[in-house]
Design an enzyme around this catalytic site. Structure first.
Site, PDB file in Angstrom:
ATOM      1  CB  CYS A   1       5.572  -3.577  -1.024  1.00  0.00           C
ATOM      2  SG  CYS A   1       6.023  -2.163  -2.057  1.00  0.00           S
TER       3      CYS A   1
ATOM      4  NE  ARG B   1       4.777   4.833  -6.318  1.00  0.00           N
ATOM      5  CZ  ARG B   1       5.191   6.104  -6.305  1.00  0.00           C
ATOM      6  NH1 ARG B   1       5.370   6.743  -7.446  1.00  0.00           N
ATOM      7  NH2 ARG B   1       5.392   6.738  -5.183  1.00  0.00           N
TER       8      ARG B   1
ATOM      9  CD  GLU C   1       0.759  -8.224  -1.669  1.00  0.00           C
ATOM     10  OE1 GLU C   1       1.743  -8.996  -1.584  1.00  0.00           O
ATOM     11  OE2 GLU C   1       0.844  -7.000  -1.463  1.00  0.00           O
TER      12      GLU C   1
ATOM     13  N   GLY D   1       0.877  -1.161   0.000  1.00  0.00           N
ATOM     14  CA  GLY D   1       0.000   0.000   0.000  1.00  0.00           C
ATOM     15  C   GLY D   1       0.910   1.204   0.000  1.00  0.00           C
ATOM     16  CD  GLU D   2       2.012   4.935  -1.768  1.00  0.00           C
ATOM     17  OE1 GLU D   2       2.933   5.581  -1.244  1.00  0.00           O
ATOM     18  OE2 GLU D   2       2.183   4.248  -2.799  1.00  0.00           O
ATOM     19  CB  SER D   3       5.239   2.973   3.647  1.00  0.00           C
ATOM     20  OG  SER D   3       5.921   4.053   3.022  1.00  0.00           O
TER      21      SER D   3
ATOM     22  CG  HIS E   1       3.334  -6.190  -4.136  1.00  0.00           C
ATOM     23  ND1 HIS E   1       2.860  -5.641  -2.967  1.00  0.00           N
ATOM     24  CD2 HIS E   1       3.934  -5.182  -4.803  1.00  0.00           C
ATOM     25  CE1 HIS E   1       3.155  -4.355  -2.929  1.00  0.00           C
ATOM     26  NE2 HIS E   1       3.814  -4.045  -4.030  1.00  0.00           N
TER      27      HIS E   1
END
Lengths: 202, 295
Positions: free
Chosen positions: A83, A146, A184, A51-53, A182
């Site tokens: 990630c 990313r 997942e 996700g976005e850390s 990832h």
């Protein structure tokens, strides 16, 4: 692989938590979305998804999950970060954002660049295939979006996988597992199976 | 071992990483920093927010590349930018700038009234708007890796966002009750590619991530869209046209996380100051409705 009574939490503050839960269900494991401290009760392990850390970190602080997660991680509770989750577990990410600091690693965010530099590559993770009892070390499909890389590791950290150029993309430190890619987003469930094995053998 | 770049897995995968998050419209690097600080999972760079486009009129186009570059340098989260429907050269420019996602958006003035961009020809992923399942699957057929229900941008009125989300999600529910032999006729009815209709029926959801957009102005609006079944929300004018943007932005992020918890939503919704002024849909002339753009 079926565990006795196990429940795995997936941190559901933001990101690809549903994808992890779907894989856990395919492995016949119960899974629970974790949004509050109460959701941590009775779990056997926790996955922090991609996700976005920055979002995951800030929201963990807002809802007091931050301290609870830190304490759990320090006391042997199994946690796996993919990630953004890897970034969130790290000690040093080279910028001011909330991180748990549980793993003795330095992580560089967006290490390959922006979305145009995202890539898929097969990588070999010998420790995982050996643990799962596979005779041949068949590679894992790894999706880097990313993605971060681990740029330095402490003495207690085992490097599980690197890219051909030596960049570190999977690490383990006792009860803590981190992958820059990832699993997942693929149909390969071996890393999930490995994490479940880590929990069972704890 | 071989490296694969720009695959659909990577394009759709970035959208999967944005799920459960809020993507915020920003027009300056300063606003982008406020959005990132508040917990935005991505920002959308544009020249004017939709409510200003609506108020000022004129042709709305892609932003100045300098502005987009400034925003890309200001934040570490993904940066999206809008191009006009069918304007594949604006899209080529945005791709050259290195933005993470392109929104082929009805909020800007369309450049082509028959055709959308062939998004499969690009390496950068695209998000597109939809009002119903047929429109969503046509865009995915063209290569879109993420969808958003359109709503009516720049109104601060959630009614169209609800209409479009209910339409898409309701049509998927109906599709899941159909037998295989009914699906070809259904695909013909909704003017959607047959293979994508079958895939949607099997998945019981759109084959790509689907956010809500267009008119979301409060934490309750955001939670409403999440309970209806979208994967996250876009907030356009709703943040920077409110009296306290930083606070409202953070509250909307929190509402998307705790969307099923009314007690938390009550606390999150309190003391946020004035929301953006809203518009009654009936007061907007048909010719100025942005959601109607797209074919």
């Amino acid at each position: 692989m079926v565990m006795d009574r196990g429940i795995i939490g997936v941190l559901a503050l933001q990101g690809a938590f549903a994808e992890h839960i779907s894989i856990l269900h395919k492995l016949d494991v119960s899974a629970r979305e974790v949004r509050t401290v109460n959701d941590l009760d009775g779990l056997d392990g926790l996955i922090i998804p991609g996700g976005e850390s920055t979002v995951i970190g800030k929201m963990a602080v807002s809802y007091r999950l931050f301290d609870a997660l830190r304490t759990l991680g320090q006391t042997g509770f199994p946690i796996w970060g993919t990630c953004a989750g890897l970034i969130f577990l790290a000690k040093d990410v080279g910028r001011a954002q909330p991180v748990l600091g549980l793993m003795d690693i330095t992580v560089e965010r967006n290490a390959f660049g922006r979305q145009a530099d995202s890539f898929e590559q097969k990588i070999s993770i010998p420790a995982v295939t050996a643990c799962l009892g596979e005779k041949n070390d068949s590679p894992f499909p790894a999706v880097f979006i990313r993605a971060p890389v681990v740029t330095a590791v402490g003495p207690e950290v085992h490097i599980l996988a690197t890219l051909p150029d030596g960049k570190i993309v999977a690490v383990q430190q006792g009860n803590l597992l981190g992958t820059a890619f990832h699993p997942e987003l693929t149909n390969d469930r071996r890393l999930h199976a490995y994490f479940l094995r880590m929990i069972r053998d704890k | 071992m071989t490296i694969k770049k720009q695959s659909f897995t990577l394009k759709a995968g970035l959208a999967q990483m944005l799920k459960g998050g809020v993507i915020m419209d920003v027009v300056t690097a300063e606003q982008a920093k406020i959005a990132e600080e508040a917990g935005a999972c991505a920002v959308m760079a544009l020249e004017r927010v939709p409510s200003d486009i609506r108020a000022q009129g004129g042709v709305a186009r892609m932003s100045d590349p300098d502005l987009i570059k400034g925003i890309m340098e200001a934040v570490t989260i993904p940066v999206m930018a809008k191009c006009r429907i069918g304007h594949f050269v604006e899209a080529q420019i945005l791709e050259a700038l290195g933005v993470d996602y392109i929104d082929e958006s009805e909020v800007l003035t369309p450049a082509d009234e028959q055709n959308h961009i062939d998004k499969q020809a690009f390496n950068v992923p695209f998000v597109c708007g939809c009002r119903n399942l047929g429109e969503a699957l046509r865009r995915i057929g063209e290569g879109a890796a993420m969808m958003r229900t359109k709503g009516e941008a720049g109104t601060g009125n959630v009614v169209e966002a609800v209409r479009h989300a209910r339409s898409v999600l309701g049509e998927i529910r109906r599709l899941t009750t159909m037998t295989r032999d009914e699906m070809m006729a259904y695909a013909k009815d909704i003017q959607a590619p047959y293979e994508l209709v079958v895939q949607t029926a099997r998945l019981k959801r759109l084959p790509v991530v689907n956010f809500a957009a267009g008119g979301i102005a409060t934490p309750a609006d955001a939670a409403l869209m999440m309970q209806l079944g979208v994967d996250g929300v876009f907030v356009g004018s709703g943040i920077f046209k409110s009296s306290d943007p930083a606070r409202r932005a953070k509250a909307i992020v929190e509402a998307v996380i705790h969307y099923r918890d009314p007690h938390k939503l009550a606390a999150i919704s309190a003391g946020l100051g004035e929301a953006m002024p809203g518009l009654e849909l009936a007061t907007i002339p048909e010719s100025q409705k942005m959601a109607k753009r797209g074919w």
